[in-house]
Design an enzyme around this catalytic site. Sequence first.
Site: not given
Length: 365
Positions: A182, A326
Amino acid sequence: MSQLFSPRSIGPLTLKNRIVIAPMCQYSAIDGVPQPWHVQHIGRLAVSGAGLVIIEATGVEAAGRITPDDTGLWNDEQEAAFAEILRGIRTYSHTPIGVQLGHAGRKASTSAPWKGGRALGPDEGAWHTYGPSALPFRDDWHTPAEMTEADMDRVVAAFEDAARRADRAGFDLVELHAAHGYLLTEFLSPLSNHRADQYGGSAEARMRFPLRVAQALREAWPRTKALGVRFNGSDWVEGGVALDEVIAFGRALHEMGYGYLHLTSGGNVARADIPGAEPGYQVRFAEAVKQAVPDAAVMAVGMIFDPQQAEDIVASGQADIIAIARAALDDPNWPHHAAVALGQGEGLPPQYERAGKAHWPGYGR
């Protein structure tokens, strides 16, 4: 005493243990406003037993969203919605809650992963994207406008405004997003930053704008609250950001007053070959920064899912804090279960104590 379950300070905030729930995009907001999905998602992580929960990458301006479904903190409605969620959580959990503030740069204006994960078309609400150079992430993605000084001023002001909104909303911590390809990553990496002015070329020049954003955020965010940063240890492509540059960036942020350094990697180049199936594959970057900046609190992340693995990383001094992502989606009680595995008290909320492992017939025999 387990090292993973020992307290650790990050700036003015003391965590009850070394487990952090890392930011995970949910792509479920409407016009940047968190929805009921976020209420249950954040709420269940707030009773997970982790020492800290960090909410997903949140855009500091509309153009800085990854997708139209990202959360944001650039207007009053978004701020009010986050404040309401946090007020609710504080009726049942004292777990510190942070938010990751970021700008997607050239990876903005795309669809959510389960909606194709591709650049939006004109009829899908696409918007203009920005980056250090006019280089698309992939050939079939938007070509960003090379940022001008005015663009940089706008983005810096947006980070400052978002930080003030995060403070008013009641967040305990802000994490600056300088990772995963980003905007700030794009400036840091020579693969995405081809500028010929004071913001491109040497490592020092490529750090100039990210450090300007970091300093503005440091000044806008209260010193009485914790502030950290997530950044890449590698692009996983030859000619990408070098480890000595990573260390220099981390050292500069530590000296600026950032309470922790959160090491991740990848996401800046589509062709990168990332060994994501290897447990703890990013720990090497946290370890390198920790060795170079020993006074800094360093956070490791990436395929850390076994409690003993997490314990060993902390006990060996490779990192001070473990971030899981996760593993927490798969098992929102991962920290409670890790405590049992490492011989600690399970620490369940009283409403759930009767379901604790100690009450199961034959458990541990």
